[in-house]
Design a protein around this motif. Sequence first.
Motif, PDB file in Angstrom:
ATOM      1  N   VAL A 154      -4.113  36.247   1.911  1.00  0.00           N
ATOM      2  CA  VAL A 154      -5.247  35.549   2.536  1.00  0.00           C
ATOM      3  C   VAL A 154      -6.542  36.352   2.405  1.00  0.00           C
ATOM      4  N   ARG A 155      -7.653  35.631   2.565  1.00  0.00           N
ATOM      5  CA  ARG A 155      -8.945  36.301   2.700  1.00  0.00           C
ATOM      6  C   ARG A 155      -9.181  36.604   4.176  1.00  0.00           C
ATOM      7  N   GLU A 156      -9.791  37.750   4.449  1.00  0.00           N
ATOM      8  CA  GLU A 156     -10.016  38.165   5.839  1.00  0.00           C
ATOM      9  C   GLU A 156     -11.206  37.417   6.421  1.00  0.00           C
ATOM     10  N   THR A 157     -10.945  36.197   6.883  1.00  0.00           N
ATOM     11  CA  THR A 157     -11.989  35.397   7.506  1.00  0.00           C
ATOM     12  C   THR A 157     -11.370  34.516   8.582  1.00  0.00           C
ATOM     13  N   GLY A 158     -12.114  34.259   9.671  1.00  0.00           N
ATOM     14  CA  GLY A 158     -11.680  33.330  10.710  1.00  0.00           C
ATOM     15  C   GLY A 158     -10.263  33.578  11.186  1.00  0.00           C
ATOM     16  N   GLY A 159      -9.509  32.475  11.291  1.00  0.00           N
ATOM     17  CA  GLY A 159      -8.144  32.551  11.800  1.00  0.00           C
ATOM     18  C   GLY A 159      -7.198  33.296  10.889  1.00  0.00           C
ATOM     19  N   LEU A 160      -7.516  33.365   9.602  1.00  0.00           N
ATOM     20  CA  LEU A 160      -6.666  34.119   8.666  1.00  0.00           C
ATOM     21  C   LEU A 160      -6.676  35.599   9.051  1.00  0.00           C
ATOM     22  N   LYS A 161      -7.863  36.096   9.388  1.00  0.00           N
ATOM     23  CA  LYS A 161      -8.014  37.497   9.790  1.00  0.00           C
ATOM     24  C   LYS A 161      -7.270  37.769  11.094  1.00  0.00           C
ATOM     25  N   ASP A 162      -7.264  36.781  12.005  1.00  0.00           N
ATOM     26  CA  ASP A 162      -6.649  36.973  13.320  1.00  0.00           C
ATOM     27  C   ASP A 162      -5.128  36.906  13.291  1.00  0.00           C
ATOM     28  N   THR A 163      -4.577  36.227  12.286  1.00  0.00           N
ATOM     29  CA  THR A 163      -3.137  35.952  12.328  1.00  0.00           C
ATOM     30  C   THR A 163      -2.318  36.712  11.285  1.00  0.00           C
ATOM     31  N   GLU A 177     -12.448  29.844   7.168  1.00  0.00           N
ATOM     32  CA  GLU A 177     -11.263  29.157   7.687  1.00  0.00           C
ATOM     33  C   GLU A 177     -11.248  29.292   9.201  1.00  0.00           C
ATOM     34  N   PRO A 178     -11.689  28.237   9.934  1.00  0.00           N
ATOM     35  CA  PRO A 178     -11.739  28.335  11.396  1.00  0.00           C
ATOM     36  C   PRO A 178     -10.429  28.836  12.002  1.00  0.00           C
ATOM     37  N   CYS A 179      -9.314  28.212  11.629  1.00  0.00           N
ATOM     38  CA  CYS A 179      -8.006  28.698  12.092  1.00  0.00           C
ATOM     39  C   CYS A 179      -7.064  28.850  10.911  1.00  0.00           C
ATOM     40  N   GLY A 180      -6.755  27.725  10.270  1.00  0.00           N
ATOM     41  CA  GLY A 180      -5.801  27.747   9.168  1.00  0.00           C
ATOM     42  C   GLY A 180      -4.393  27.596   9.691  1.00  0.00           C
ATOM     43  N   LEU A 181      -3.674  26.620   9.170  1.00  0.00           N
ATOM     44  CA  LEU A 181      -2.267  26.434   9.544  1.00  0.00           C
ATOM     45  C   LEU A 181      -1.328  26.883   8.430  1.00  0.00           C
ATOM     46  N   THR A 182      -1.841  26.925   7.193  1.00  0.00           N
ATOM     47  CA  THR A 182      -0.980  27.257   6.051  1.00  0.00           C
ATOM     48  C   THR A 182      -0.322  28.618   6.221  1.00  0.00           C
ATOM     49  N   LYS A 232     -20.263  31.286  27.040  1.00  0.00           N
ATOM     50  CA  LYS A 232     -19.238  30.262  27.309  1.00  0.00           C
ATOM     51  C   LYS A 232     -18.407  29.926  26.073  1.00  0.00           C
ATOM     52  N   LEU A 233     -18.478  30.810  25.044  1.00  0.00           N
ATOM     53  CA  LEU A 233     -17.752  30.593  23.781  1.00  0.00           C
ATOM     54  C   LEU A 233     -16.475  31.419  23.763  1.00  0.00           C
ATOM     55  N   LEU A 234     -15.385  30.775  23.401  1.00  0.00           N
ATOM     56  CA  LEU A 234     -14.059  31.411  23.436  1.00  0.00           C
ATOM     57  C   LEU A 234     -13.247  30.978  22.224  1.00  0.00           C
ATOM     58  N   GLY A 235     -12.517  31.901  21.611  1.00  0.00           N
ATOM     59  CA  GLY A 235     -11.634  31.561  20.491  1.00  0.00           C
ATOM     60  C   GLY A 235     -10.173  31.601  20.902  1.00  0.00           C
ATOM     61  N   ILE A 236      -9.448  30.524  20.614  1.00  0.00           N
ATOM     62  CA  ILE A 236      -7.996  30.466  20.869  1.00  0.00           C
ATOM     63  C   ILE A 236      -7.337  29.945  19.594  1.00  0.00           C
ATOM     64  N   VAL A 237      -6.434  30.738  19.034  1.00  0.00           N
ATOM     65  CA  VAL A 237      -5.782  30.357  17.779  1.00  0.00           C
ATOM     66  C   VAL A 237      -4.871  29.150  17.996  1.00  0.00           C
ATOM     67  N   ASN A 238      -4.967  28.179  17.080  1.00  0.00           N
ATOM     68  CA  ASN A 238      -4.048  27.043  17.108  1.00  0.00           C
ATOM     69  C   ASN A 238      -2.610  27.500  16.924  1.00  0.00           C
ATOM     70  N   GLY A 239      -1.686  26.663  17.336  1.00  0.00           N
ATOM     71  CA  GLY A 239      -0.279  26.938  17.092  1.00  0.00           C
ATOM     72  C   GLY A 239       0.287  25.955  16.076  1.00  0.00           C
ATOM     73  N   ILE A 240       1.573  26.085  15.821  1.00  0.00           N
ATOM     74  CA  ILE A 240       2.316  25.065  15.084  1.00  0.00           C
ATOM     75  C   ILE A 240       3.546  24.705  15.917  1.00  0.00           C
ATOM     76  N   ILE A 283     -17.350  26.247  25.471  1.00  0.00           N
ATOM     77  CA  ILE A 283     -17.179  25.915  24.048  1.00  0.00           C
ATOM     78  C   ILE A 283     -16.007  26.742  23.548  1.00  0.00           C
ATOM     79  N   THR A 284     -15.046  26.094  22.908  1.00  0.00           N
ATOM     80  CA  THR A 284     -13.962  26.862  22.301  1.00  0.00           C
ATOM     81  C   THR A 284     -13.914  26.557  20.812  1.00  0.00           C
ATOM     82  N   THR A 285     -13.371  27.503  20.076  1.00  0.00           N
ATOM     83  CA  THR A 285     -13.054  27.254  18.677  1.00  0.00           C
ATOM     84  C   THR A 285     -11.698  27.879  18.388  1.00  0.00           C
ATOM     85  N   VAL A 286     -11.221  27.709  17.157  1.00  0.00           N
ATOM     86  CA  VAL A 286      -9.781  27.824  16.936  1.00  0.00           C
ATOM     87  C   VAL A 286      -9.318  29.194  16.455  1.00  0.00           C
TER      88      VAL A 286
END
Length: 480
Positions: A401-410, A383-388, A245-253, A215-218
């Motif tokens: 940004v708020r420190e949540t999900g992909g915003l926190k990671d990026t 925000e699972p990932c966030g592209l904005t 089996k859960l893994l996080g990979i940040v989306n790209g642009i 299972i992956t998420t963004v």
Amino acid sequence: MKKVIFVGSEAYPFAKTGGLGDVMYALPRALIKEGVDARVIMPLYGCIKEEYRSQFEYVNSFYMQVGNNGREWYVGIKKYELDGVTYYFIDNEELFSWGNPYSDMSADLEKFIYFDKAVLAALPVIGFIPDVIHCNDWQAGLVPVYLRTLFANTEVGQTSKVIMTIHNLRFQGIHTIERIQYLSGLPDYVFTYDKLTQHGDANMLKGGMIFSDRITTVSNSYAEEIKTAEYGENLEGVTSYHAYKLLGIVNGIDYDIYNPETDKKLFKNYNIDTVKEGKAANKAALQEELGLDVNPNKMMIGLISRLTDQKGLDLLLPIIDQIIDGNTQFVLLGTGVPEYENGFRYFEDRHRGNVSSSIMYSDERSRKIYAASDAMLVPSRFEPCGLTQLMSMRYGAVPIVRETGGLKDTVEAYNKYEGTGTGFSFEEYYPWILLDCINQAKEIYFTQPEAWDALVRRDMEQDFSWDKAAKQYMEMYDSL
């Protein structure tokens, strides 16, 4: 050569309603550069433009039984190549010809259950038995279930590993057990609490998660958050139990498409060395286009978003009067809940010349806002990932940004003492906390312009391209 097929309900440029459409276009392209034979399979919707449809090549067709009524359904297969990626389209006029990808849940259930089984039945027909079947969101949730049950003894069932990627856990494909069993023809033993059943109903996404190999998420943070009651959307027990089996990979642009140096939709192109003059020119032109006061000394804060509860807009509306202080302009682009649309229209009327609310979707205007804005707001509740925030950094607009999900990671929080970080962030979900964060950004912008310029440069130096994400997906595929 590793063979991967992406299964999902939408892909740019054929049909796109959100970030999933971008992923289904960009990630296969990036994987092909890494030497993967990556292909995509999706429904043949009526909304796909004729300029593409007229070039689709007929591959084959057959009939298959899906549910428990004994009916044989037509399955047509067409294909088209775009940017080196082969796209397959499942054709059934009764289910897909009438228009857009999504309607009401009952109709969507029927067409996506059919689609999930048709995908697996189509693979041997097109002569492509993949190493990995990469499923996306609840619309592809029954593919892993079918693969490990009705297709277990087929070539594809014995050869292929299956991945379930969650782009947003809020949407799960839930309906009564009776309806999903009738439409799918799946055996009784999958409708239990350790498999598809949840709170007395059947849940397609849950089934996809349980029957998949990975299972992956963004984003990494979202992968952790969805194990908690706050973000787990009633599936935190499943995500916790299957954490191994859960893994996080940040989306790209796509750095080729979204490039301020070559983007034809901007008023003026610029790069990291000419960003100051470039953004000033774009700001002046956008101020004029939107009827704002044309003033280079005002800080422009942008927000590009779906106007829904998820996006933290209930934090923003109570403080807009305090944001617009005579030195600041606010520019919004988006559509959604009428309450929010009307709220932003009200503030445009109240602060003529300093607030612009474009209640619409426009790719061209969104890029102009990225290029013109000094800062971009992304105050999401989750925000699972966030592209904005990725787009804003690419165009030299500093994210708040708020420190949540992909915003926190990026986005790394700015540290004024060390001169580090790529944006401004807050954690607690209150309007005054957001206002404080915006005011911190304003303080640096107005009183320390050299520090702000250095911050903009750091943002433009970030690498959130799909090439980086593709390498991480490659490692995961190899681990299977």
